[in-house]
Design a protein around this motif. Structure first.
Motif, PDB file in Angstrom:
ATOM      1  N   ASP A 212       0.851  -1.185   0.000  1.00  0.00           N
ATOM      2  CA  ASP A 212       0.000   0.000   0.000  1.00  0.00           C
ATOM      3  C   ASP A 212       0.888   1.238   0.000  1.00  0.00           C
ATOM      4  OD1 ASP A 212      -2.303   1.464  -0.020  1.00  0.00           O
ATOM      5  OD2 ASP A 212      -2.751   1.214   2.095  1.00  0.00           O
ATOM      6  N   PHE A 213       0.417   2.281  -0.623  1.00  0.00           N
ATOM      7  CA  PHE A 213       1.149   3.539  -0.706  1.00  0.00           C
ATOM      8  C   PHE A 213       0.138   4.667  -0.650  1.00  0.00           C
ATOM      9  CE2 PHE A 213       3.025   7.050  -3.092  1.00  0.00           C
ATOM     10  CZ  PHE A 213       4.252   7.163  -2.456  1.00  0.00           C
ATOM     11  N   GLY A 214       0.395   5.655   0.179  1.00  0.00           N
ATOM     12  CA  GLY A 214      -0.543   6.766   0.258  1.00  0.00           C
ATOM     13  C   GLY A 214       0.028   7.930   1.045  1.00  0.00           C
ATOM     14  N   ALA A 215      -0.685   9.019   1.009  1.00  0.00           N
ATOM     15  CA  ALA A 215      -0.274  10.237   1.713  1.00  0.00           C
ATOM     16  C   ALA A 215      -0.886  10.258   3.109  1.00  0.00           C
ATOM     17  CB  ALA A 215      -0.724  11.463   0.938  1.00  0.00           C
ATOM     18  N   VAL A 216      -0.083  10.687   4.070  1.00  0.00           N
ATOM     19  CA  VAL A 216      -0.550  10.852   5.449  1.00  0.00           C
ATOM     20  C   VAL A 216      -0.033  12.184   5.977  1.00  0.00           C
ATOM     21  CG1 VAL A 216      -0.701   8.387   5.985  1.00  0.00           C
ATOM     22  CG2 VAL A 216       1.430   9.578   6.371  1.00  0.00           C
ATOM     23  N   TRP A 217      -0.733  12.726   6.926  1.00  0.00           N
ATOM     24  CA  TRP A 217      -0.316  13.979   7.558  1.00  0.00           C
ATOM     25  C   TRP A 217       0.227  13.656   8.934  1.00  0.00           C
ATOM     26  CZ3 TRP A 217      -0.263  18.676   5.225  1.00  0.00           C
ATOM     27  CH2 TRP A 217      -0.924  18.771   4.002  1.00  0.00           C
ATOM     28  N   ILE A 218       1.429  14.163   9.245  1.00  0.00           N
ATOM     29  CA  ILE A 218       2.037  13.952  10.552  1.00  0.00           C
ATOM     30  C   ILE A 218       2.401  15.298  11.157  1.00  0.00           C
ATOM     31  CG2 ILE A 218       2.948  11.676   9.930  1.00  0.00           C
ATOM     32  CD1 ILE A 218       5.718  13.004   9.666  1.00  0.00           C
TER      33      ILE A 218
ATOM     34  N   PHE B 257       4.535  10.676   2.533  1.00  0.00           N
ATOM     35  CA  PHE B 257       3.990   9.491   1.891  1.00  0.00           C
ATOM     36  C   PHE B 257       4.449   8.261   2.653  1.00  0.00           C
ATOM     37  CE2 PHE B 257       4.033  12.812  -1.219  1.00  0.00           C
ATOM     38  CZ  PHE B 257       2.800  12.670  -1.827  1.00  0.00           C
ATOM     39  N   LEU B 258       3.581   7.281   2.753  1.00  0.00           N
ATOM     40  CA  LEU B 258       3.873   6.081   3.511  1.00  0.00           C
ATOM     41  C   LEU B 258       3.786   4.875   2.589  1.00  0.00           C
ATOM     42  CD1 LEU B 258       4.402   4.873   6.347  1.00  0.00           C
ATOM     43  CD2 LEU B 258       1.938   4.571   6.533  1.00  0.00           C
ATOM     44  N   PHE B 259       4.871   4.112   2.541  1.00  0.00           N
ATOM     45  CA  PHE B 259       4.922   2.857   1.798  1.00  0.00           C
ATOM     46  C   PHE B 259       4.846   1.738   2.816  1.00  0.00           C
ATOM     47  CE2 PHE B 259       7.435  -0.771   0.396  1.00  0.00           C
ATOM     48  CZ  PHE B 259       6.817  -1.078  -0.806  1.00  0.00           C
ATOM     49  N   SER B 260       3.940   0.788   2.588  1.00  0.00           N
ATOM     50  CA  SER B 260       3.753  -0.318   3.509  1.00  0.00           C
ATOM     51  C   SER B 260       3.756  -1.630   2.731  1.00  0.00           C
ATOM     52  CB  SER B 260       2.423  -0.147   4.254  1.00  0.00           C
ATOM     53  OG  SER B 260       2.186  -1.240   5.084  1.00  0.00           O
ATOM     54  N   LEU B 261       4.552  -2.594   3.186  1.00  0.00           N
ATOM     55  CA  LEU B 261       4.620  -3.910   2.568  1.00  0.00           C
ATOM     56  C   LEU B 261       4.473  -4.950   3.666  1.00  0.00           C
ATOM     57  CD1 LEU B 261       6.628  -5.301  -0.216  1.00  0.00           C
ATOM     58  CD2 LEU B 261       7.086  -6.332   1.991  1.00  0.00           C
ATOM     59  N   ARG B 262       3.545  -5.893   3.482  1.00  0.00           N
ATOM     60  CA  ARG B 262       3.310  -6.959   4.464  1.00  0.00           C
ATOM     61  C   ARG B 262       3.398  -8.295   3.761  1.00  0.00           C
ATOM     62  NH1 ARG B 262      -0.838 -10.053   5.674  1.00  0.00           N
ATOM     63  NH2 ARG B 262      -0.946 -10.976   7.728  1.00  0.00           N
TER      64      ARG B 262
ATOM     65  N   ILE C 149       7.783   2.508   5.388  1.00  0.00           N
ATOM     66  CA  ILE C 149       8.789   3.518   5.085  1.00  0.00           C
ATOM     67  C   ILE C 149       8.104   4.858   4.842  1.00  0.00           C
ATOM     68  CG2 ILE C 149      10.639   4.202   3.512  1.00  0.00           C
ATOM     69  CD1 ILE C 149      10.979   1.239   2.814  1.00  0.00           C
ATOM     70  N   ARG C 150       8.578   5.894   5.534  1.00  0.00           N
ATOM     71  CA  ARG C 150       8.078   7.247   5.344  1.00  0.00           C
ATOM     72  C   ARG C 150       8.945   7.921   4.292  1.00  0.00           C
ATOM     73  NH1 ARG C 150      10.392  11.657   6.917  1.00  0.00           N
ATOM     74  NH2 ARG C 150      11.670  10.509   8.389  1.00  0.00           N
ATOM     75  N   ILE C 151       8.309   8.552   3.312  1.00  0.00           N
ATOM     76  CA  ILE C 151       9.012   9.175   2.205  1.00  0.00           C
ATOM     77  C   ILE C 151       8.542  10.620   2.083  1.00  0.00           C
ATOM     78  CG2 ILE C 151       9.454   9.030  -0.277  1.00  0.00           C
ATOM     79  CD1 ILE C 151       8.657   6.060  -0.049  1.00  0.00           C
ATOM     80  N   GLN C 152       9.461  11.536   1.811  1.00  0.00           N
ATOM     81  CA  GLN C 152       9.108  12.953   1.719  1.00  0.00           C
ATOM     82  C   GLN C 152       8.297  13.277   0.477  1.00  0.00           C
ATOM     83  OE1 GLN C 152       9.442  15.350   3.908  1.00  0.00           O
ATOM     84  NE2 GLN C 152      10.471  14.062   5.393  1.00  0.00           N
ATOM     85  N   GLY C 153       8.519  12.576  -0.620  1.00  0.00           N
ATOM     86  CA  GLY C 153       7.795  12.867  -1.852  1.00  0.00           C
ATOM     87  C   GLY C 153       7.483  11.590  -2.602  1.00  0.00           C
ATOM     88  N   SER C 154       6.708  11.709  -3.658  1.00  0.00           N
ATOM     89  CA  SER C 154       6.333  10.518  -4.418  1.00  0.00           C
ATOM     90  C   SER C 154       7.132  10.383  -5.712  1.00  0.00           C
ATOM     91  CB  SER C 154       4.843  10.538  -4.724  1.00  0.00           C
ATOM     92  OG  SER C 154       4.515  11.672  -5.493  1.00  0.00           O
TER      93      SER C 154
ATOM     94  N   ARG D 237      13.101   9.887  -7.398  1.00  0.00           N
ATOM     95  CA  ARG D 237      14.342  10.176  -6.669  1.00  0.00           C
ATOM     96  C   ARG D 237      14.149  10.063  -5.153  1.00  0.00           C
ATOM     97  NH1 ARG D 237      13.735  16.233  -8.379  1.00  0.00           N
ATOM     98  NH2 ARG D 237      12.323  16.874  -6.744  1.00  0.00           N
ATOM     99  N   SER D 238      12.909  10.150  -4.663  1.00  0.00           N
ATOM    100  CA  SER D 238      12.647  10.024  -3.239  1.00  0.00           C
ATOM    101  C   SER D 238      12.855   8.595  -2.750  1.00  0.00           C
ATOM    102  CB  SER D 238      11.215  10.443  -2.917  1.00  0.00           C
ATOM    103  OG  SER D 238      10.998  11.783  -3.280  1.00  0.00           O
ATOM    104  N   TRP D 239      12.850   7.631  -3.646  1.00  0.00           N
ATOM    105  CA  TRP D 239      12.950   6.226  -3.277  1.00  0.00           C
ATOM    106  C   TRP D 239      14.397   5.766  -3.111  1.00  0.00           C
ATOM    107  CZ3 TRP D 239       8.863   3.134  -2.063  1.00  0.00           C
ATOM    108  CH2 TRP D 239       7.610   3.687  -2.313  1.00  0.00           C
ATOM    109  N   THR D 240      15.361   6.545  -3.558  1.00  0.00           N
ATOM    110  CA  THR D 240      16.756   6.136  -3.411  1.00  0.00           C
ATOM    111  C   THR D 240      17.173   6.280  -1.969  1.00  0.00           C
ATOM    112  OG1 THR D 240      17.498   8.340  -4.010  1.00  0.00           O
ATOM    113  CG2 THR D 240      17.353   6.715  -5.778  1.00  0.00           C
ATOM    114  N   VAL D 241      17.881   5.313  -1.493  1.00  0.00           N
ATOM    115  CA  VAL D 241      18.279   5.307  -0.066  1.00  0.00           C
ATOM    116  C   VAL D 241      19.726   5.684   0.069  1.00  0.00           C
ATOM    117  CG1 VAL D 241      18.462   3.908   1.989  1.00  0.00           C
ATOM    118  CG2 VAL D 241      16.574   3.566   0.418  1.00  0.00           C
TER     119      VAL D 241
END
Length: 82
Positions: A39-45, A55-60, A70-75, A78-82
């Protein structure tokens, strides 16, 4: 009084005759690595007192139930590179 007895007894009779309710639970038999839920989506913190959209990436994994979040600043890609 008769109606209440029939309401209670009818399901018991069906089970005794072998016509009970169908099984609603079907266990899943998965091998390790076969399936995962993503799942991938935007959340407010609240970040340093400021409401921030991240943005929150979730894998189960379906077999073990282990999860990665994983919390990501953008979608952008380039935001996915660690």
């Amino acid at each position: 009084m008769v109606r209440a007895y029939i309401f209670q007894r009818r399901p018991e009779i069906r089970v005794e005759e072998g016509r009970g309710p169908p099984q609603a639970f079907m266990p899943q038999t998965l091998r390790p690595g076969d399936e995962a839920e993503v799942d991938f989506g935007a959340v407010w913190i609240n970040l340093d007192g400021v409401s921030t959209k991240v943005f929150l990436f979730s894998l189960r994994l379906s077999f073990s139930g282990k999860a990665v979040h994983i919390r990501i600043q953008g979608s952008a890609r380039r935001s996915w590179t660690v």
